[in-house]
Design a protein around this motif. Structure first.
Motif, mmCIF file in Angstrom:
data_model
loop_
_atom_site.group_PDB
_atom_site.id
_atom_site.type_symbol
_atom_site.label_atom_id
_atom_site.label_comp_id
_atom_site.label_asym_id
_atom_site.label_seq_id
_atom_site.Cartn_x
_atom_site.Cartn_y
_atom_site.Cartn_z
ATOM 1 N N HIS A 119 -13.720 -20.887 -35.495
ATOM 2 C CA HIS A 119 -13.493 -19.681 -36.298
ATOM 3 C C HIS A 119 -14.811 -18.969 -36.602
ATOM 4 O O HIS A 119 -14.876 -17.740 -36.592
ATOM 5 C CB HIS A 119 -12.785 -20.070 -37.601
ATOM 6 C CG HIS A 119 -12.309 -18.903 -38.395
ATOM 7 N ND1 HIS A 119 -11.155 -18.211 -38.102
ATOM 8 C CD2 HIS A 119 -12.843 -18.285 -39.485
ATOM 9 C CE1 HIS A 119 -10.997 -17.227 -38.969
ATOM 10 N NE2 HIS A 119 -12.001 -17.248 -39.825
ATOM 11 N N GLY A 120 -15.861 -19.729 -36.875
ATOM 12 C CA GLY A 120 -17.165 -19.123 -37.121
ATOM 13 C C GLY A 120 -17.688 -18.375 -35.912
ATOM 14 O O GLY A 120 -18.317 -17.306 -36.045
ATOM 15 N N GLU A 121 -17.430 -18.910 -34.719
ATOM 16 C CA GLU A 121 -17.882 -18.220 -33.499
ATOM 17 C C GLU A 121 -17.081 -16.948 -33.247
ATOM 18 O O GLU A 121 -17.598 -15.987 -32.662
ATOM 19 C CB GLU A 121 -17.769 -19.164 -32.302
ATOM 20 C CG GLU A 121 -18.946 -20.111 -32.145
ATOM 21 C CD GLU A 121 -19.144 -20.984 -33.374
ATOM 22 O OE1 GLU A 121 -20.292 -21.096 -33.848
ATOM 23 O OE2 GLU A 121 -18.146 -21.544 -33.880
ATOM 24 N N LEU A 122 -15.822 -16.911 -33.656
ATOM 25 C CA LEU A 122 -15.056 -15.666 -33.571
ATOM 26 C C LEU A 122 -15.636 -14.608 -34.496
ATOM 27 O O LEU A 122 -15.688 -13.421 -34.147
ATOM 28 C CB LEU A 122 -13.591 -15.938 -33.926
ATOM 29 C CG LEU A 122 -12.827 -16.846 -32.951
ATOM 30 C CD1 LEU A 122 -11.455 -17.197 -33.506
ATOM 31 C CD2 LEU A 122 -12.693 -16.182 -31.585
ATOM 32 N N SER A 151 -16.489 -23.864 -29.671
ATOM 33 C CA SER A 151 -17.551 -23.218 -30.450
ATOM 34 C C SER A 151 -18.905 -23.374 -29.777
ATOM 35 O O SER A 151 -19.709 -22.437 -29.744
ATOM 36 C CB SER A 151 -17.589 -23.795 -31.873
ATOM 37 O OG SER A 151 -18.084 -25.117 -31.877
ATOM 38 N N LEU A 152 -19.170 -24.556 -29.212
ATOM 39 C CA LEU A 152 -20.426 -24.765 -28.486
ATOM 40 C C LEU A 152 -20.499 -23.875 -27.245
ATOM 41 O O LEU A 152 -21.552 -23.304 -26.935
ATOM 42 C CB LEU A 152 -20.561 -26.231 -28.082
ATOM 43 C CG LEU A 152 -20.660 -27.256 -29.224
ATOM 44 C CD1 LEU A 152 -20.735 -28.669 -28.654
ATOM 45 C CD2 LEU A 152 -21.864 -26.977 -30.103
ATOM 46 N N ILE A 153 -19.371 -23.749 -26.543
ATOM 47 C CA ILE A 153 -19.330 -22.908 -25.340
ATOM 48 C C ILE A 153 -19.586 -21.448 -25.700
ATOM 49 O O ILE A 153 -20.355 -20.750 -25.018
ATOM 50 C CB ILE A 153 -17.971 -23.069 -24.631
ATOM 51 C CG1 ILE A 153 -17.837 -24.481 -24.052
ATOM 52 C CG2 ILE A 153 -17.816 -22.025 -23.527
ATOM 53 C CD1 ILE A 153 -16.458 -24.786 -23.507
ATOM 54 N N LEU A 154 -18.969 -20.967 -26.763
ATOM 55 C CA LEU A 154 -19.141 -19.560 -27.151
ATOM 56 C C LEU A 154 -20.574 -19.272 -27.584
ATOM 57 O O LEU A 154 -21.123 -18.211 -27.270
ATOM 58 C CB LEU A 154 -18.170 -19.207 -28.278
ATOM 59 C CG LEU A 154 -16.692 -19.124 -27.889
ATOM 60 C CD1 LEU A 154 -15.830 -18.852 -29.113
ATOM 61 C CD2 LEU A 154 -16.471 -18.046 -26.840
ATOM 62 N N ARG A 155 -21.184 -20.222 -28.279
ATOM 63 C CA ARG A 155 -22.588 -20.016 -28.681
ATOM 64 C C ARG A 155 -23.504 -19.943 -27.463
ATOM 65 O O ARG A 155 -24.392 -19.087 -27.381
ATOM 66 C CB ARG A 155 -23.031 -21.140 -29.622
ATOM 67 C CG ARG A 155 -22.776 -20.847 -31.085
ATOM 68 C CD ARG A 155 -23.280 -21.955 -31.957
ATOM 69 N NE ARG A 155 -22.281 -23.013 -32.109
ATOM 70 C CZ ARG A 155 -22.513 -24.194 -32.654
ATOM 71 N NH1 ARG A 155 -23.723 -24.499 -33.085
ATOM 72 N NH2 ARG A 155 -21.552 -25.089 -32.772
ATOM 73 N N LEU A 211 -8.915 -11.107 -37.637
ATOM 74 C CA LEU A 211 -9.469 -10.998 -38.986
ATOM 75 C C LEU A 211 -10.858 -11.634 -39.048
ATOM 76 O O LEU A 211 -11.734 -11.159 -39.786
ATOM 77 C CB LEU A 211 -8.535 -11.671 -39.987
ATOM 78 C CG LEU A 211 -7.214 -10.936 -40.246
ATOM 79 C CD1 LEU A 211 -6.283 -11.799 -41.079
ATOM 80 C CD2 LEU A 211 -7.469 -9.601 -40.931
ATOM 81 N N ALA A 212 -11.068 -12.691 -38.276
ATOM 82 C CA ALA A 212 -12.418 -13.272 -38.194
ATOM 83 C C ALA A 212 -13.393 -12.270 -37.591
ATOM 84 O O ALA A 212 -14.560 -12.190 -38.006
ATOM 85 C CB ALA A 212 -12.386 -14.553 -37.362
ATOM 86 N N GLY A 213 -12.931 -11.493 -36.607
ATOM 87 C CA GLY A 213 -13.785 -10.457 -36.028
ATOM 88 C C GLY A 213 -14.160 -9.390 -37.043
ATOM 89 O O GLY A 213 -15.306 -8.932 -37.079
ATOM 90 N N TYR A 233 -21.021 -19.808 -42.291
ATOM 91 C CA TYR A 233 -19.861 -19.484 -43.110
ATOM 92 C C TYR A 233 -18.685 -20.431 -42.915
ATOM 93 O O TYR A 233 -17.774 -20.444 -43.752
ATOM 94 C CB TYR A 233 -19.393 -18.050 -42.794
ATOM 95 C CG TYR A 233 -20.364 -16.989 -43.217
ATOM 96 C CD1 TYR A 233 -20.294 -16.418 -44.487
ATOM 97 C CD2 TYR A 233 -21.366 -16.543 -42.356
ATOM 98 C CE1 TYR A 233 -21.187 -15.437 -44.885
ATOM 99 C CE2 TYR A 233 -22.263 -15.567 -42.749
ATOM 100 C CZ TYR A 233 -22.168 -15.013 -44.007
ATOM 101 O OH TYR A 233 -23.063 -14.050 -44.400
ATOM 102 N N ILE A 234 -18.663 -21.213 -41.854
ATOM 103 C CA ILE A 234 -17.469 -21.986 -41.526
ATOM 104 C C ILE A 234 -17.138 -23.008 -42.603
ATOM 105 O O ILE A 234 -15.974 -23.192 -42.977
ATOM 106 C CB ILE A 234 -17.633 -22.654 -40.134
ATOM 107 C CG1 ILE A 234 -16.331 -23.330 -39.716
ATOM 108 C CG2 ILE A 234 -18.789 -23.626 -40.131
ATOM 109 C CD1 ILE A 234 -15.197 -22.384 -39.483
ATOM 110 N N VAL A 235 -18.155 -23.688 -43.161
ATOM 111 C CA VAL A 235 -17.888 -24.699 -44.189
ATOM 112 C C VAL A 235 -17.359 -24.041 -45.458
ATOM 113 O O VAL A 235 -16.387 -24.506 -46.070
ATOM 114 C CB VAL A 235 -19.160 -25.521 -44.477
ATOM 115 C CG1 VAL A 235 -18.917 -26.488 -45.637
ATOM 116 C CG2 VAL A 235 -19.598 -26.292 -43.243
ATOM 117 N N ASP A 236 -17.987 -22.933 -45.864
ATOM 118 C CA ASP A 236 -17.539 -22.230 -47.070
ATOM 119 C C ASP A 236 -16.115 -21.712 -46.924
ATOM 120 O O ASP A 236 -15.336 -21.746 -47.883
ATOM 121 C CB ASP A 236 -18.484 -21.067 -47.386
ATOM 122 C CG ASP A 236 -19.864 -21.554 -47.817
ATOM 123 O OD1 ASP A 236 -19.953 -22.692 -48.292
ATOM 124 O OD2 ASP A 236 -20.840 -20.790 -47.667
#
Length: 388
Positions: free
Chosen positions: A39-42, A110-114, A273-275, A295-298
């Motif tokens: 979600h953070g990567e989105l 998430s690793l792939i998107l980064r 919405l993440a975008g 932001y993902i943890v928060d």
């Protein structure tokens, strides 16, 4: 009082940032039960989409550049929604009801998107385009074959290997041309900056301090997203289908509701919405491949404290966590207690936590204590929702 009011307003603005970041996660995690660590990567993709739209509008000059934000928001939504839709159809769809596998799969995504953002260039885009053209084009053509259902599994595997090999070979051959335009990374690992339009610079005077226009925009954008999500889930036909599938998937399927389409739409909405959240946070600092990890943890904390799948709980949790974090991290509580001699031990205690990192530790401790008394959050699920 002026200091307290300023701190509360700033805390609420931080809470709005958390809320707009957690809104999509509340849908994906709360309504679908999917632990999406990507979600953070989105959000990061939404922030980069805003950066690209900004650069595109720079060529038009004023007054178009001042209006780029109104184009960047829908573009960020569409980019993140399409990536989320592809993620749901390609990965998540096969892992429903298996939270551990979903967690590991989305962490890998998430690793792939980064790494994709760090490395993407025209060579990679051409290779991906060749792969998609061959793979999806061949599947579309083979579906016209009368025995498609019988050969579907093996044909898909063979075409996947074939298309992947041709795509990699195409990218490798084009990359050997040493054309700097084709091989130069678009973003690389460095952070990029999104410049706010002229009308978003400065702030609104309130009781002796200024509320930045960018934070005011985020608050307004958050309110609009909340109203839009509420209307969609409670007033539209597809929103009714989403709520029906959430409560009883089997009965919804018996009534003719296309549950697979509902799953895809729900995941795409949460990703979009993440975008939008990424578009908003791009005005608060530089954008980099690791932006989403901040932001993902928060956002998970907000969803868990508010109550899984509860929109009102998410709102209250985001505003409370944002306000408490700012009051502790800015040292406001220590300053307010300093004039009282009998409270000096508490002043030293809160001064110790008067940094952003230590304030987060304090908030974590408070959340753990809160969950001991309300393990299901502020508004726990009830009835069939809790039994699902």
């Amino acid at each position: 009082m002026s200091l307290l009011l300023e701190s509360i307003v700033n805390g609420l603005s931080i809470g709005s940032v958390l809320l707009i970041a957690a809104l999509g996660l509340a849908i994906v995690f709360g309504l679908m039960g999917v632990i999406n660590l990507a979600h953070g990567e989105l959000m990061m993709l939404g922030a980069y989409a805003t950066f690209v739209v900004q650069n595109a509008f720079k060529g038009f000059g004023e007054p178009w550049f001042s209006l780029y934000i109104f184009f960047a928001i829908p573009v960020a939504f569409l980019v993140a929604a399409l990536v989320g839709l592809a993620l749901e159809k390609g990965v998540i769809r096969f892992l429903y009801g298996r939270p551990l596998e979903t967690l590991l799969a989305t962490w890998g995504v998430s690793l792939i998107l980064r790494q994709f953002v760090r490395s993407v260039n025209w060579v990679m885009i051409i290779g991906i385009g060749v792969f998609c053209l061959l793979f999806f084009g061949s599947l579309w053509a083979l579906r016209r074959y009368s025995d498609w259902q019988r050969i579907k599994k093996w044909a898909s595997v063979i075409m996947l290997i074939y298309s992947l090999g041709i795509g990699i070979l195409s990218g490798f051959l084009i990359g050997k041309t040493d054309n700097e335009v084709l091989t130069r990374p678009w973003f690389s690992a460095r952070n990029v900056d999104v410049t706010a339009p002229e009308w978003l610079r400065g702030g609104l005077p309130i009781a002796g301090f200024q509320l930045a226009y960018t934070r005011l925009l985020i608050i307004i954008l958050t309110i609009l997203c909340l109203l839009g999500v509420y209307w969609f889930l409670n007033r539209s036909n597809w929103g009714l289908r989403i709520r029906a599938v959430t409560q009883n998937r089997s009965m919804s399927a018996c009534l003719g509701i296309p549950t697979e389409k509902v799953d895809a739409l729900t995941f795409a909405l949460g990703s979009g919405l993440a975008g939008i959240a990424g578009c908003a946070i791009s005005f608060l600092g530089s954008v980099g491949p690791n932006t989403g990890q901040n932001y993902i943890v928060d956002t998970f904390m907000v969803v868990v404290v508010g109550g899984v799948g509860n929109l009102l709980g998410t709102i209250l949790a985001a505003l409370a966590i944002g306000t408490i974090s700012y009051l502790i991290g800015s040292g406001t509580i220590a300053l307010l207690l300093a004039p009282v001699a009998s409270l000096q031990p508490l002043v030293g205690f809160f001064e110790f936590f008067a940094t952003a990192s230590m304030a987060k530790v304090m908030v974590f401790a408070l959340i753990i204590a809160f969950l001991q008394f309300r393990p299901a959050g502020i508004f726990p699920q009830k009835g069939r929702m809790a039994d699902a």
